[in-house]
Design a protein around this motif. Structure first.
Motif, PDB file in Angstrom:
ATOM      1  N   GLN A  57      49.673  24.569  43.621  1.00  0.00           N
ATOM      2  CA  GLN A  57      49.114  25.855  44.016  1.00  0.00           C
ATOM      3  C   GLN A  57      48.013  26.234  43.031  1.00  0.00           C
ATOM      4  O   GLN A  57      48.212  26.211  41.826  1.00  0.00           O
ATOM      5  N   VAL A  58      46.853  26.593  43.557  1.00  0.00           N
ATOM      6  CA  VAL A  58      45.716  26.955  42.735  1.00  0.00           C
ATOM      7  C   VAL A  58      45.486  28.451  42.883  1.00  0.00           C
ATOM      8  O   VAL A  58      45.435  28.968  43.989  1.00  0.00           O
ATOM      9  N   GLU A  59      45.365  29.131  41.750  1.00  0.00           N
ATOM     10  CA  GLU A  59      45.120  30.562  41.776  1.00  0.00           C
ATOM     11  C   GLU A  59      43.621  30.780  41.962  1.00  0.00           C
ATOM     12  O   GLU A  59      42.807  30.278  41.186  1.00  0.00           O
ATOM     13  N   HIS A  60      43.256  31.526  42.987  1.00  0.00           N
ATOM     14  CA  HIS A  60      41.843  31.795  43.264  1.00  0.00           C
ATOM     15  C   HIS A  60      41.497  33.180  42.748  1.00  0.00           C
ATOM     16  O   HIS A  60      41.829  34.187  43.344  1.00  0.00           O
ATOM     17  N   ARG A  61      40.832  33.213  41.594  1.00  0.00           N
ATOM     18  CA  ARG A  61      40.389  34.480  41.012  1.00  0.00           C
ATOM     19  C   ARG A  61      38.883  34.572  41.185  1.00  0.00           C
ATOM     20  O   ARG A  61      38.179  33.567  41.157  1.00  0.00           O
ATOM     21  N   PRO A  62      38.363  35.788  41.327  1.00  0.00           N
ATOM     22  CA  PRO A  62      36.911  35.916  41.409  1.00  0.00           C
ATOM     23  C   PRO A  62      36.272  35.568  40.065  1.00  0.00           C
ATOM     24  O   PRO A  62      36.876  35.761  39.005  1.00  0.00           O
ATOM     25  N   LEU A  63      35.068  35.040  40.126  1.00  0.00           N
ATOM     26  CA  LEU A  63      34.357  34.706  38.898  1.00  0.00           C
ATOM     27  C   LEU A  63      33.965  35.983  38.169  1.00  0.00           C
ATOM     28  O   LEU A  63      33.625  36.986  38.794  1.00  0.00           O
ATOM     29  N   PRO A  64      34.002  35.961  36.837  1.00  0.00           N
ATOM     30  CA  PRO A  64      33.632  37.169  36.098  1.00  0.00           C
ATOM     31  C   PRO A  64      32.137  37.455  36.217  1.00  0.00           C
ATOM     32  O   PRO A  64      31.313  36.545  36.318  1.00  0.00           O
ATOM     33  N   LYS A  65      31.802  38.736  36.231  1.00  0.00           N
ATOM     34  CA  LYS A  65      30.408  39.163  36.319  1.00  0.00           C
ATOM     35  C   LYS A  65      29.758  38.984  34.951  1.00  0.00           C
ATOM     36  O   LYS A  65      30.392  39.195  33.916  1.00  0.00           O
ATOM     37  N   LEU A  97      30.472  29.811  32.547  1.00  0.00           N
ATOM     38  CA  LEU A  97      30.675  29.554  33.969  1.00  0.00           C
ATOM     39  C   LEU A  97      30.060  28.218  34.368  1.00  0.00           C
ATOM     40  O   LEU A  97      30.611  27.486  35.183  1.00  0.00           O
ATOM     41  N   GLY A  98      28.915  27.899  33.791  1.00  0.00           N
ATOM     42  CA  GLY A  98      28.271  26.611  34.063  1.00  0.00           C
ATOM     43  C   GLY A  98      29.105  25.435  33.593  1.00  0.00           C
ATOM     44  O   GLY A  98      29.120  24.378  34.213  1.00  0.00           O
ATOM     45  N   ARG A  99      29.803  25.625  32.473  1.00  0.00           N
ATOM     46  CA  ARG A  99      30.689  24.572  31.952  1.00  0.00           C
ATOM     47  C   ARG A  99      32.016  24.523  32.691  1.00  0.00           C
ATOM     48  O   ARG A  99      32.758  23.562  32.569  1.00  0.00           O
ATOM     49  N   GLY A 100      32.330  25.595  33.412  1.00  0.00           N
ATOM     50  CA  GLY A 100      33.608  25.666  34.093  1.00  0.00           C
ATOM     51  C   GLY A 100      34.714  26.242  33.231  1.00  0.00           C
ATOM     52  O   GLY A 100      35.884  26.158  33.575  1.00  0.00           O
ATOM     53  N   ASP A 101      34.365  26.844  32.105  1.00  0.00           N
ATOM     54  CA  ASP A 101      35.335  27.434  31.183  1.00  0.00           C
ATOM     55  C   ASP A 101      35.569  28.884  31.585  1.00  0.00           C
ATOM     56  O   ASP A 101      34.898  29.799  31.103  1.00  0.00           O
ATOM     57  N   LEU A 102      36.510  29.106  32.470  1.00  0.00           N
ATOM     58  CA  LEU A 102      36.740  30.428  33.031  1.00  0.00           C
ATOM     59  C   LEU A 102      37.293  31.407  31.999  1.00  0.00           C
ATOM     60  O   LEU A 102      36.917  32.581  31.986  1.00  0.00           O
ATOM     61  N   ALA A 103      38.136  30.950  31.098  1.00  0.00           N
ATOM     62  CA  ALA A 103      38.719  31.839  30.089  1.00  0.00           C
ATOM     63  C   ALA A 103      37.632  32.369  29.148  1.00  0.00           C
ATOM     64  O   ALA A 103      37.579  33.568  28.846  1.00  0.00           O
ATOM     65  N   GLN A 104      36.757  31.489  28.686  1.00  0.00           N
ATOM     66  CA  GLN A 104      35.666  31.904  27.802  1.00  0.00           C
ATOM     67  C   GLN A 104      34.701  32.825  28.543  1.00  0.00           C
ATOM     68  O   GLN A 104      34.194  33.789  27.972  1.00  0.00           O
ATOM     69  N   ALA A 108      33.755  36.660  27.358  1.00  0.00           N
ATOM     70  CA  ALA A 108      32.370  37.060  27.101  1.00  0.00           C
ATOM     71  C   ALA A 108      31.931  38.160  28.066  1.00  0.00           C
ATOM     72  O   ALA A 108      31.199  39.072  27.682  1.00  0.00           O
ATOM     73  N   SER A 109      32.390  38.108  29.304  1.00  0.00           N
ATOM     74  CA  SER A 109      32.061  39.144  30.277  1.00  0.00           C
ATOM     75  C   SER A 109      32.650  40.484  29.856  1.00  0.00           C
ATOM     76  O   SER A 109      32.008  41.530  29.984  1.00  0.00           O
ATOM     77  N   ARG A 110      33.878  40.463  29.361  1.00  0.00           N
ATOM     78  CA  ARG A 110      34.525  41.693  28.900  1.00  0.00           C
ATOM     79  C   ARG A 110      33.756  42.301  27.722  1.00  0.00           C
ATOM     80  O   ARG A 110      33.537  43.519  27.661  1.00  0.00           O
ATOM     81  N   LYS A 111      33.311  41.456  26.792  1.00  0.00           N
ATOM     82  CA  LYS A 111      32.541  41.953  25.646  1.00  0.00           C
ATOM     83  C   LYS A 111      31.185  42.498  26.095  1.00  0.00           C
ATOM     84  O   LYS A 111      30.736  43.535  25.594  1.00  0.00           O
ATOM     85  N   ALA A 112      30.531  41.805  27.020  1.00  0.00           N
ATOM     86  CA  ALA A 112      29.233  42.281  27.523  1.00  0.00           C
ATOM     87  C   ALA A 112      29.388  43.631  28.212  1.00  0.00           C
ATOM     88  O   ALA A 112      28.584  44.539  28.011  1.00  0.00           O
ATOM     89  N   ARG A 113      30.448  43.781  29.020  1.00  0.00           N
ATOM     90  CA  ARG A 113      30.676  45.057  29.705  1.00  0.00           C
ATOM     91  C   ARG A 113      30.915  46.178  28.700  1.00  0.00           C
ATOM     92  O   ARG A 113      30.373  47.281  28.833  1.00  0.00           O
TER      93      ARG A 113
END
Length: 141
Positions: A57-65, A97-104, A108-113
């Motif tokens: 089962q793969v969890e489908h989460r939206p990509l971070p802004k 996102l380009g590297r596919g590192d969703l956690a990173q 980074a998205s949280r810090k930018a926001r």
């Protein structure tokens, strides 16, 4: 419908264009189904074969802004220093996102926001303070 080699009735897949056939062969792993014009329920619907491992089962989460546009706008109109740092984190989000590192990317998205919101609130505070100062300086002797 016709009977397959396993004795169950199966449909032959219908393709509307050559692109659809190539797409299904390349991305669905249905080349054995497409070449034989028969499909087994397990191969076509992706259900597990009896005794085989269950599909993961793969969890489908939206990509971070990445907040790049907001970072540039608060850099220009609100606070230069924290806006530039927000741009750096926005770029880091895109790179992750380009590297596919969703956690990173999420971090980074949280810090930018956070930096965008801080810059915006700081800019509003400074602008409001300046307007109050000018009004008081002009109208009070």
């Amino acid at each position: 419908m016709k009977a397959g080699s396993h004795g169950l009735p199966v449909e032959t897949p219908s393709f509307h264009s050559p692109w659809q056939r190539r797409h299904l062969v390349a991305y669905s792993g249905l080349d054995c189904v497409l070449h034989s014009n028969e499909r087994t329920p397990a191969a076509w619907y992706g259900s597990p074969v009896a005794g085989g491992p269950a599909p993961m089962q793969v969890e489908h989460r939206p990509l971070p802004k990445d907040f790049m546009m907001e970072s540039v706008l608060v850099t220009l109109f609100c606070c230069l220093l924290t806006g530039l740092i927000a741009i750096v984190y926005s770029h880091e989000t895109r790179a992750a996102l380009g590297r596919g590192d969703l956690a990173q990317a999420e971090e980074a998205s949280r810090k930018a926001r956070s930096l965008v919101l801080f810059s915006l609130l700081f800019g509003v505070f400074v602008s409001t303070s300046w307007v109050i100062y000018v009004v008081v300086a002009l109208y009070l002797p």
